[in-house]
Design a protein around this motif. Structure first.
Motif, PDB file in Angstrom:
ATOM      1  N   LEU A  53       0.822  -1.207   0.000  1.00  0.00           N
ATOM      2  CA  LEU A  53       0.000   0.000   0.000  1.00  0.00           C
ATOM      3  C   LEU A  53       0.861   1.265   0.000  1.00  0.00           C
ATOM      4  O   LEU A  53       0.605   2.195  -0.768  1.00  0.00           O
ATOM      5  N   SER A  54       1.904   1.284   0.836  1.00  0.00           N
ATOM      6  CA  SER A  54       2.740   2.487   0.920  1.00  0.00           C
ATOM      7  C   SER A  54       3.508   2.721  -0.372  1.00  0.00           C
ATOM      8  O   SER A  54       3.655   3.864  -0.836  1.00  0.00           O
ATOM      9  N   GLU A  55       4.032   1.649  -0.984  1.00  0.00           N
ATOM     10  CA  GLU A  55       4.773   1.807  -2.239  1.00  0.00           C
ATOM     11  C   GLU A  55       3.848   2.243  -3.374  1.00  0.00           C
ATOM     12  O   GLU A  55       4.248   3.004  -4.255  1.00  0.00           O
ATOM     13  N   TRP A  56       2.626   1.746  -3.353  1.00  0.00           N
ATOM     14  CA  TRP A  56       1.660   2.170  -4.392  1.00  0.00           C
ATOM     15  C   TRP A  56       1.317   3.650  -4.245  1.00  0.00           C
ATOM     16  O   TRP A  56       1.264   4.386  -5.237  1.00  0.00           O
ATOM     17  N   LEU A  57       1.104   4.109  -2.998  1.00  0.00           N
ATOM     18  CA  LEU A  57       0.753   5.521  -2.767  1.00  0.00           C
ATOM     19  C   LEU A  57       1.882   6.455  -3.193  1.00  0.00           C
ATOM     20  O   LEU A  57       1.629   7.602  -3.585  1.00  0.00           O
ATOM     21  N   LYS A  58       3.128   5.984  -3.156  1.00  0.00           N
ATOM     22  CA  LYS A  58       4.252   6.820  -3.549  1.00  0.00           C
ATOM     23  C   LYS A  58       4.269   7.076  -5.053  1.00  0.00           C
ATOM     24  O   LYS A  58       4.685   8.144  -5.506  1.00  0.00           O
ATOM     25  N   VAL A  59       3.841   6.106  -5.838  1.00  0.00           N
ATOM     26  CA  VAL A  59       3.931   6.226  -7.312  1.00  0.00           C
ATOM     27  C   VAL A  59       2.589   6.542  -7.975  1.00  0.00           C
ATOM     28  O   VAL A  59       2.550   6.946  -9.143  1.00  0.00           O
ATOM     29  N   ALA A  60       1.492   6.360  -7.257  1.00  0.00           N
ATOM     30  CA  ALA A  60       0.171   6.611  -7.853  1.00  0.00           C
ATOM     31  C   ALA A  60      -0.019   8.097  -8.185  1.00  0.00           C
ATOM     32  O   ALA A  60       0.486   8.969  -7.473  1.00  0.00           O
ATOM     33  N   ASN A  61      -0.721   8.340  -9.255  1.00  0.00           N
ATOM     34  CA  ASN A  61      -0.985   9.718  -9.705  1.00  0.00           C
ATOM     35  C   ASN A  61      -2.246  10.227  -8.999  1.00  0.00           C
ATOM     36  O   ASN A  61      -3.357  10.035  -9.476  1.00  0.00           O
ATOM     37  N   ILE A  62      -2.051  10.872  -7.853  1.00  0.00           N
ATOM     38  CA  ILE A  62      -3.185  11.343  -7.044  1.00  0.00           C
ATOM     39  C   ILE A  62      -2.952  12.811  -6.699  1.00  0.00           C
ATOM     40  O   ILE A  62      -1.906  13.173  -6.154  1.00  0.00           O
ATOM     41  N   SER A  63      -3.908  13.652  -7.024  1.00  0.00           N
ATOM     42  CA  SER A  63      -3.790  15.084  -6.759  1.00  0.00           C
ATOM     43  C   SER A  63      -4.079  15.380  -5.291  1.00  0.00           C
ATOM     44  O   SER A  63      -4.945  14.749  -4.672  1.00  0.00           O
ATOM     45  N   GLU A  64      -3.354  16.355  -4.741  1.00  0.00           N
ATOM     46  CA  GLU A  64      -3.614  16.770  -3.359  1.00  0.00           C
ATOM     47  C   GLU A  64      -4.970  17.449  -3.227  1.00  0.00           C
ATOM     48  O   GLU A  64      -5.507  17.568  -2.122  1.00  0.00           O
ATOM     49  N   ASP A  65      -5.514  17.921  -4.352  1.00  0.00           N
ATOM     50  CA  ASP A  65      -6.828  18.571  -4.347  1.00  0.00           C
ATOM     51  C   ASP A  65      -7.966  17.572  -4.559  1.00  0.00           C
ATOM     52  O   ASP A  65      -9.127  17.969  -4.670  1.00  0.00           O
ATOM     53  N   ASP A  66      -7.630  16.311  -4.660  1.00  0.00           N
ATOM     54  CA  ASP A  66      -8.655  15.288  -4.886  1.00  0.00           C
ATOM     55  C   ASP A  66      -9.655  15.317  -3.727  1.00  0.00           C
ATOM     56  O   ASP A  66      -9.281  15.183  -2.564  1.00  0.00           O
ATOM     57  N   PRO A  67     -10.951  15.506  -4.026  1.00  0.00           N
ATOM     58  CA  PRO A  67     -11.962  15.585  -2.952  1.00  0.00           C
ATOM     59  C   PRO A  67     -12.124  14.263  -2.194  1.00  0.00           C
ATOM     60  O   PRO A  67     -12.700  14.252  -1.102  1.00  0.00           O
ATOM     61  N   PHE A  68     -11.614  13.169  -2.764  1.00  0.00           N
ATOM     62  CA  PHE A  68     -11.737  11.865  -2.098  1.00  0.00           C
ATOM     63  C   PHE A  68     -10.353  11.358  -1.668  1.00  0.00           C
ATOM     64  O   PHE A  68     -10.123  10.155  -1.630  1.00  0.00           O
ATOM     65  N   LEU A  69      -9.470  12.308  -1.339  1.00  0.00           N
ATOM     66  CA  LEU A  69      -8.096  11.940  -0.998  1.00  0.00           C
ATOM     67  C   LEU A  69      -8.046  10.943   0.163  1.00  0.00           C
ATOM     68  O   LEU A  69      -7.279   9.980   0.150  1.00  0.00           O
TER      69      LEU A  69
END
Length: 392
Positions: A27-43
């Motif tokens: 999970l931690s390694e996936w979160l490091k490389v996943a393309n997720i915006s800090e503005d994502d309303p479902f962060l």
């Protein structure tokens, strides 16, 4: 649903244990490389969804059931659509999760006899996961688009309805004083001199033109002609009359007119309104042809098709641009730089009021307006088909 690769009880236990042991690492390694915006309303949900996916994979290894996969992917797809995340980014993040599992397990001492079977089971899961994710994402997107289109159409209809009411109100207000002006002009014209005859002629032409525009607005508002008397009339006579009326314009613009008009083409309706349709379309043809060099041709064909009357007016002018073709009968859509865009809209309303249809076909060689009306006999009843009048 069975897994494509069957695991023994021992293999299942071993693979499940691996996921329990390396859950946090994956999970931690996936979160490091996943393309997720800090503005994502479902962060905050993203991390939870990643954990749910790993647990769901473990459940799938124990019992390959797809219902839970459908439920989770439906939730995630809705969130990704609402977060305005493109499907490419969405699928990329899923595939990154698969790749991270491969990398983590590649660092673990797994017997060679187990490795290939484990990879195939994981692939089976992610193939199903991807399928349901794309299906749900597409369904949600399509639903939003359909709702937006429906809203736009309803707004468009409401605006046209309001526009029609305003147009009718203005048109009636203009028509009353215009009638008075025309009456006084006729009285004054009796005392006209040779010098002023030209001026009076120009004034009358401009007043007639203004009255035509007012008539178009009234047709557009759907308030004109509701009380007009319908009757059976020969369409070929109306078409012939309008061509004779416009003959001076054809002559001035050096336009060759070819026609084939079938006899006994009776229809039921308001003759004056059909004349308005023919005048609009033929005038448009003349104006279009005046812009081209070389041979200028208008062809008018009236025949019978499947018990209906089909009238086709064709000119060899420029092709109507494709982006305008779909909406050419909508109000205020015009191919002319200074056109009002009312003429063809009026034509469509009149034709449909007569239970007919109108369509336009435009190519680089020619543009054709095809109108179809129910055929009637002299009593107004539908006429039996006559092979001698069939369209070729």
């Amino acid at each position: 649903m069975k897994m494509k690769m069957e695991l023994t009880h021992e293999e299942v236990q071993h693979l499940v244990e691996l996921f329990h042991t390396y859950h946090d690492t994956i999970l931690s390694e996936w979160l490091k490389v996943a393309n997720i915006s800090e503005d994502d309303p479902f962060l905050s949900e993203v991390t939870a969804n990643g954990g749910h996916t790993i647990r769901l994979l473990v459940a799938y290894i124990k019992d390959p059931e797809t219902l839970l996969i459908e439920q989770l992917t439906r939730k995630i797809a809705i969130e990704r659509v609402e977060a305005k995340v493109g499907i490419g980014e969405f699928i990329s993040n899923i595939n990154l999760g698969r790749s991270i599992i491969y990398r983590v397990f590649n660092r673990v001492n797994i017997p060679d006899s187990y490795q290939m079977k484990y990879l195939m089971v994981i692939n089976d899961f992610f193939d199903l996961y991807m399928y349901h994710a794309i299906t749900e994402y597409t369904r949600v997107k399509d639903s939003i688009i359909q709702n937006k289109n429906q809203f736009i159409q309803e707004m468009h209809s409401d605006r046209l309805s309001i526009l029609g009411q305003v147009a009718a109100s203005f048109a009636h207000e203009f028509r009353n004083p215009l009638t008075s002006i025309k009456g006084f002009i006729q009285m004054i014209e009796k005392d006209a001199t040779t010098e002023t005859e030209t001026y009076f002629r120009i004034i009358k032409q401009e007043l007639d033109s203004l009255e035509d525009k007012i008539t178009q607005f009234l047709y557009l508002s759907k308030m004109k002609g509701l009380d007009d008397q319908s009757e059976v009339f020969a369409l070929e006579s109306v078409v012939q009359g309008m061509m004779e009326f416009l003959y001076p314009r054809f002559l001035d613009e050096n336009i060759n007119v070819h026609h084939h008009l079938a006899d006994h083409s009776y229809m039921f309706g308001v003759e004056g309104q059909i004349k308005q349709v023919l005048l609009n379309i033929l005038n448009n043809a003349v104006e279009e042809l005046s812009e081209i060099k070389g041979e200028r041709t208008v062809k008018v064909n009236l025949c019978e098709l499947d018990g209906n009357i089909q009238l086709t007016i064709t000119n060899n002018g420029s092709m109507i641009p494709e982006h305008l073709l779909e909406d050419i009968f909508e109000p205020f859509i015009s191919t002319k730089q200074l056109g009002t865009g009312l003429g063809l809209s009026v034509c469509k309303q009149i034709v449909e009021k007569h239970k007919g249809s109108i369509q336009v076909i435009s190519t680089e060689e020619k543009t054709s307006f095809v109108m179809t009306f129910p055929k009637a006999d002299l009593e107004g009843e539908l006429h039996d088909s006559d092979d001698s009048l069939q369209c070729q």
